[in-house]
Write an enzyme that holds these catalytic residues in place. Sequence first.
Site, PDB file in Angstrom:
ATOM      1  N   MET A  31      -1.508  -7.009  -1.255  1.00  0.00           N
ATOM      2  CA  MET A  31      -1.332  -6.285  -2.478  1.00  0.00           C
ATOM      3  C   MET A  31       0.746  -6.607  -2.002  1.00  0.00           C
ATOM      4  O   MET A  31       1.394  -5.692  -2.661  1.00  0.00           O
ATOM      5  CB  MET A  31      -1.176  -4.859  -2.263  1.00  0.00           C
ATOM      6  CG  MET A  31      -2.219  -5.075  -2.463  1.00  0.00           C
ATOM      7  SD  MET A  31      -2.883  -3.126  -3.087  1.00  0.00           S
ATOM      8  CE  MET A  31      -2.469  -1.904  -1.982  1.00  0.00           C
ATOM      9  N   GLY A  37       0.203  -9.180   9.927  1.00  0.00           N
ATOM     10  CA  GLY A  37      -0.890  -9.067   9.727  1.00  0.00           C
ATOM     11  C   GLY A  37      -1.144 -10.026   9.033  1.00  0.00           C
ATOM     12  O   GLY A  37      -2.743 -10.630   8.823  1.00  0.00           O
ATOM     13  N   HIS A  38      -0.899  -9.509   7.248  1.00  0.00           N
ATOM     14  CA  HIS A  38      -1.231 -10.486   6.222  1.00  0.00           C
ATOM     15  C   HIS A  38      -1.414 -12.400   6.950  1.00  0.00           C
ATOM     16  O   HIS A  38      -1.296 -13.053   6.326  1.00  0.00           O
ATOM     17  CB  HIS A  38       0.004 -10.531   5.412  1.00  0.00           C
ATOM     18  CG  HIS A  38       0.173  -8.966   4.239  1.00  0.00           C
ATOM     19  ND1 HIS A  38       0.799  -8.484   4.838  1.00  0.00           N
ATOM     20  CD2 HIS A  38      -1.472  -8.768   4.177  1.00  0.00           C
ATOM     21  CE1 HIS A  38       0.263  -6.844   3.892  1.00  0.00           C
ATOM     22  NE2 HIS A  38      -0.795  -7.072   3.827  1.00  0.00           N
ATOM     23  N   GLN A  62      -6.941   0.325  -7.557  1.00  0.00           N
ATOM     24  CA  GLN A  62      -7.846   1.054  -6.779  1.00  0.00           C
ATOM     25  C   GLN A  62      -6.483   2.291  -5.909  1.00  0.00           C
ATOM     26  O   GLN A  62      -7.249   2.578  -4.943  1.00  0.00           O
ATOM     27  CB  GLN A  62      -7.579  -0.208  -5.367  1.00  0.00           C
ATOM     28  CG  GLN A  62      -6.259  -0.393  -5.049  1.00  0.00           C
ATOM     29  CD  GLN A  62      -6.591  -1.688  -4.415  1.00  0.00           C
ATOM     30  OE1 GLN A  62      -6.996  -2.645  -5.038  1.00  0.00           O
ATOM     31  NE2 GLN A  62      -6.262  -1.862  -3.266  1.00  0.00           N
ATOM     32  N   GLN A 154     -13.343  -1.996   3.366  1.00  0.00           N
ATOM     33  CA  GLN A 154     -13.263  -2.870   2.709  1.00  0.00           C
ATOM     34  C   GLN A 154     -14.077  -4.026   2.748  1.00  0.00           C
ATOM     35  O   GLN A 154     -14.269  -5.089   1.740  1.00  0.00           O
ATOM     36  CB  GLN A 154     -11.694  -3.148   2.493  1.00  0.00           C
ATOM     37  CG  GLN A 154     -11.619  -3.656   1.587  1.00  0.00           C
ATOM     38  CD  GLN A 154      -9.988  -4.112   1.043  1.00  0.00           C
ATOM     39  OE1 GLN A 154      -9.694  -3.470   0.178  1.00  0.00           O
ATOM     40  NE2 GLN A 154      -9.526  -5.363   1.969  1.00  0.00           N
ATOM     41  N   VAL A 177      -4.066  -6.911  13.437  1.00  0.00           N
ATOM     42  CA  VAL A 177      -2.952  -7.487  13.613  1.00  0.00           C
ATOM     43  C   VAL A 177      -1.717  -6.147  14.533  1.00  0.00           C
ATOM     44  O   VAL A 177      -1.643  -5.362  13.391  1.00  0.00           O
ATOM     45  CB  VAL A 177      -2.235  -8.714  13.378  1.00  0.00           C
ATOM     46  CG1 VAL A 177      -0.504  -8.813  14.020  1.00  0.00           C
ATOM     47  CG2 VAL A 177      -3.232  -9.777  13.076  1.00  0.00           C
ATOM     48  N   LEU A 185      -0.732  -3.036  11.727  1.00  0.00           N
ATOM     49  CA  LEU A 185       0.820  -3.601  10.988  1.00  0.00           C
ATOM     50  C   LEU A 185       0.101  -2.889   9.640  1.00  0.00           C
ATOM     51  O   LEU A 185      -1.180  -3.135   9.688  1.00  0.00           O
ATOM     52  CB  LEU A 185       0.842  -4.737  10.905  1.00  0.00           C
ATOM     53  CG  LEU A 185       1.427  -5.512  12.548  1.00  0.00           C
ATOM     54  CD1 LEU A 185       1.776  -6.718  12.112  1.00  0.00           C
ATOM     55  CD2 LEU A 185       2.814  -4.307  13.124  1.00  0.00           C
ATOM     56  N   SER A 187       1.509  -2.244   5.478  1.00  0.00           N
ATOM     57  CA  SER A 187       2.782  -2.199   4.543  1.00  0.00           C
ATOM     58  C   SER A 187       2.624  -0.898   4.278  1.00  0.00           C
ATOM     59  O   SER A 187       4.597  -0.467   4.202  1.00  0.00           O
ATOM     60  CB  SER A 187       2.441  -3.026   3.157  1.00  0.00           C
ATOM     61  OG  SER A 187       1.640  -4.067   3.271  1.00  0.00           O
ATOM     62  N   ARG A 188       2.062  -0.392   4.875  1.00  0.00           N
ATOM     63  CA  ARG A 188       2.384   1.283   4.746  1.00  0.00           C
ATOM     64  C   ARG A 188       3.216   2.219   6.262  1.00  0.00           C
ATOM     65  O   ARG A 188       4.514   2.687   5.437  1.00  0.00           O
ATOM     66  CB  ARG A 188       1.542   2.376   4.122  1.00  0.00           C
ATOM     67  CG  ARG A 188       0.735   2.684   3.173  1.00  0.00           C
ATOM     68  CD  ARG A 188      -0.548   3.480   2.718  1.00  0.00           C
ATOM     69  NE  ARG A 188      -0.890   3.229   1.888  1.00  0.00           N
ATOM     70  CZ  ARG A 188      -1.697   2.775   0.965  1.00  0.00           C
ATOM     71  NH1 ARG A 188      -2.624   1.366   1.426  1.00  0.00           N
ATOM     72  NH2 ARG A 188      -2.367   2.832   0.359  1.00  0.00           N
TER      73      ARG A 188
HETATM   74  P1  AMP Z   1      -3.073  -5.528   2.024  1.00  0.00           P
HETATM   75  O1  AMP Z   1      -1.763  -5.941   0.739  1.00  0.00           O
HETATM   76  O2  AMP Z   1      -3.087  -3.842   2.356  1.00  0.00           O
HETATM   77  O3  AMP Z   1      -3.904  -5.136   0.576  1.00  0.00           O
HETATM   78  O4  AMP Z   1      -3.797  -6.041   2.441  1.00  0.00           O
HETATM   79  C1  AMP Z   1      -3.831  -7.583   2.555  1.00  0.00           C
HETATM   80  C2  AMP Z   1      -4.597  -7.865   3.201  1.00  0.00           C
HETATM   81  O5  AMP Z   1      -4.737  -7.969   4.540  1.00  0.00           O
HETATM   82  C3  AMP Z   1      -6.150  -7.789   3.328  1.00  0.00           C
HETATM   83  O6  AMP Z   1      -7.295  -8.423   3.857  1.00  0.00           O
HETATM   84  C4  AMP Z   1      -5.880  -6.369   5.021  1.00  0.00           C
HETATM   85  O7  AMP Z   1      -7.346  -6.300   4.859  1.00  0.00           O
HETATM   86  C5  AMP Z   1      -5.324  -7.295   5.882  1.00  0.00           C
HETATM   87  N1  AMP Z   1      -4.207  -6.636   6.017  1.00  0.00           N
HETATM   88  C6  AMP Z   1      -3.642  -5.745   6.414  1.00  0.00           C
HETATM   89  N2  AMP Z   1      -2.799  -5.591   7.721  1.00  0.00           N
HETATM   90  C7  AMP Z   1      -3.264  -5.689   8.596  1.00  0.00           C
HETATM   91  C8  AMP Z   1      -3.537  -5.863   9.579  1.00  0.00           C
HETATM   92  N3  AMP Z   1      -2.474  -5.069  11.073  1.00  0.00           N
HETATM   93  N4  AMP Z   1      -4.235  -6.966  10.894  1.00  0.00           N
HETATM   94  C9  AMP Z   1      -5.375  -7.786   9.719  1.00  0.00           C
HETATM   95  N5  AMP Z   1      -4.704  -7.690   8.671  1.00  0.00           N
HETATM   96  C10 AMP Z   1      -4.466  -6.602   8.094  1.00  0.00           C
END
Ligand code: AMP
Length: 283
Positions: A31, A37-38, A62, A154, A177, A185, A187-188
């Site tokens: 997103m 992490g991403h 969602q 998820q 991560v 980590l 985005s929030r």
């Molecule tokens: P999001 O943009 O939050 O929907 O996350 C996109 C993908 O990145 C999802 O599969 C998340 O589980 C993964 N993700 C988000 N934060 C982390 C993190 N800190 N470590 C590993 N994967 C992450």
Amino acid sequence: MINLIKRTEVLHDILTKDKLEGKTIGFVPTMGALHEGHLKLVEQAKTENDICVVSIFVNPTQFNNQEDLIKYPRTLERDLEILEPLGVDYVFAPGVEEIYPQKDNRIFDFAPLDSVMEGFYRPGHFNGVAQVVSRLFDIINPTRAYFGQKDFQQLAIIKALVREHKYPIDIVSVPIVRDDSGLALSSRNERLSEEQKKTAVAISTQLMKAKRMFEDGKTIPEIKERVIKAINDNEDLEVEYFDIVDGNSLQSIAEARESDYIVACVAVYCGNVRLIDNIILKQ
Ligand code: AMP
């Protein structure tokens, strides 16, 4: 220059051609508001496939909370700058009308995986996740798709989606991560003040303590009580749930001997920002 694609048909046509040429496609749905992490997911997708596709789409279906949707960080320009040096082949950043040309009325049922934890506190959340992910899978047809263990529930839901709908896609899970303080980590985290970021470290600290208590043989009710209290003792933190579950069924367990795969999952409000984290206690 990075290849930014906004139209569903354009991406679908390009990738269909790539697949016909026998290329493997690694897909990372996000997103946006990208962080390390991403990037871990992207690096792995890049290494394991011929073509790497990253989607950036804040999926309205969602979000069960409209304020959360409105306040979700959107940083496309910066995201593209971050992805450019990683050698991503295509960034798919569609508008809502590309993903949902008509209202998506599909109802998914992942019972009992979706009735607990996030599914319980965010009604409709996983239905929205399944809507967007299945739509993206149909457009992209990836060989492998990459998801973070940060969103543990998820991941279980996506695996169930792939199983039940017989998608020929390998789901690859990537470990959480964290920053140097231990904070997972997210985005929030961008919505947290510097002070709140320090306070939020208590979440991962307590998860690590839970693991130590588990290894020391403390009972599950005792671990739960101590962790919830220790997090709530911070003025700016409030636990929504802390549960210790079987890693496959996601159902609560009362005793360690009930399962060989045990995970502790937590959701905490830091001010009005909702954070989730988890730790594997036994595998
Ligand atoms: P999001 O943009 O939050 O929907 O996350 C996109 C993908 O990145 C999802 O599969 C998340 O589980 C993964 N993700 C988000 N934060 C982390 C993190 N800190 N470590 C590993 N994967 C992450």
